[in-house]
Enzyme design. Sequence first.
Site, PDB file in Angstrom:
ATOM      1  N   CYS A 199      88.197 200.937 -33.595  1.00 14.61           N
ATOM      2  CA  CYS A 199      89.089 199.935 -34.209  1.00 14.61           C
ATOM      3  C   CYS A 199      88.431 198.597 -34.544  1.00 14.61           C
ATOM      4  O   CYS A 199      88.316 198.231 -35.714  1.00 14.61           O
ATOM      5  CB  CYS A 199      90.284 199.690 -33.287  1.00 14.61           C
ATOM      6  SG  CYS A 199      91.289 201.150 -32.959  1.00 14.61           S
ATOM      7  N   ASP A 239      91.561 202.427 -40.816  1.00 13.99           N
ATOM      8  CA  ASP A 239      90.315 201.870 -40.282  1.00 13.99           C
ATOM      9  C   ASP A 239      89.385 202.919 -39.687  1.00 13.99           C
ATOM     10  O   ASP A 239      88.212 202.641 -39.436  1.00 13.99           O
ATOM     11  CB  ASP A 239      90.594 200.755 -39.261  1.00 13.99           C
ATOM     12  CG  ASP A 239      91.431 201.213 -38.074  1.00 13.99           C
ATOM     13  OD1 ASP A 239      91.867 202.371 -38.066  1.00 13.99           O
ATOM     14  OD2 ASP A 239      91.645 200.394 -37.157  1.00 13.99           O
TER      15      ASP A 239
END
Length: 441
Positions: A39, A217
């Site tokens: 992340c 992402d």
Amino acid sequence: MGRNDIGPYGNRVVATPNLDQLAKEAMVFNQAFASSPTCAPSRASIHTGLMPFRNGAHANHTGIKKEVKTLPSYLKEEGYEVGLAGKLHIGPLEAYPFDLIEGTNVREPGHENDGVLWTDLELGPVDKWLKKASNNPDPFVLVVNDHSPHVIWPEEADYNPGEIDIPSMHIDTEATRKSRARYYTDITKMDSNVGVLREQIKKHDLADNTIFIFTADQGPQWAFGKWNLYDYGMQVPLLVHWPGKTSENKENDELISLTDLLPTTVEIAGGDAPGDIDGKSFLGLLNGEKNSHRKVVYGSHTGDGTMNRTPMRMIRTKRYKYILNLAPKEEYHTHMDKAKDHDGGREYWNSWRERSFSEAASAAVLWRYHNRPAEELYDIVKDPAEKNNLATNPHYTELLAGFREEMEAWRDGQKDTETGPYQPKKNKNNNHKKPVAPYVF
């Protein structure tokens, strides 16, 4: 979220009507890749145009270097209002001068006192922000970060586990199907938020003059996805709708790095793309002035505190994938098989282990999951599931040597000197520092 886990990229089980509609109006990029399957490093790269080692945030929950410039800073110089809603997970905050839209991070009902993984996206405050923006003479950029389908997935699934598709690299058990039904439910939940956001844009008469970009992402919290450099962890959806320029569905097979979003956005805003970053503007692909972009994309994974401590690097061309594993003797583990405090592996992993004792194919899946060779080489065209490692095949000796040389040069340019598992820094009290990239605001 996996690129292939939504309708625009061929999934026929999960319902994504809003993304399907967006794809009909957008340029659909088939070969877009994150910089990292984790992340915070991936998000930092999106907002800096720099790969993780150059911006400094190469391990999860870490922040960028003080001197690094970010997307909101670039765009404010061009006269833009720059807002952010939903999940944060970037830092330090002073490096990201976003207008943070309060009230967009809420706990799911019944889990108000549970951990941050129970956070949900609330779009009501976004509607108010857009209303204000519609009356403001200044242009805007708005970043909306959904928490779905990050774990924890909805407890009650809207899909029949018996009708769920199971990727070939996974183990098909009843528990797997129940978890995947929950994962697909969260994807559909996210898709509905896409629809709400697009309706809000129309409601405030902004649709004809707003470029809408959708991406993820990294890949999902499934084996060989998140925390891996295989395509299921690195290849992401990328849909760009630009009214008047991408009015009809058009697929593009050029390689894109998510570091390319920053220079592209800056150029669209009227500025000059920075020349000292890793990202490369693909504005020419969007406006039809160019038909080629990159020959390779790169990727890196460092670690996530005491989890996922098997560092690796990647070079990806349109045909081949080369992976360098820096700690091949380190047995591979992630939250999927280790974490006991949240779902996303805990609820099905035991069924995988049990199946591995009675079925050779399942045993092979777990062996491959836990054991990584020093080098991996895959022909993506012939082997899209990346199961046949060609690194020891003598017919590929010359190709492998070229990738080794390129990897060494790339890592040298990135100042990537890591040789083994990442060691988080400790403070004077011998405790790990608090994350400088908070999950929410």
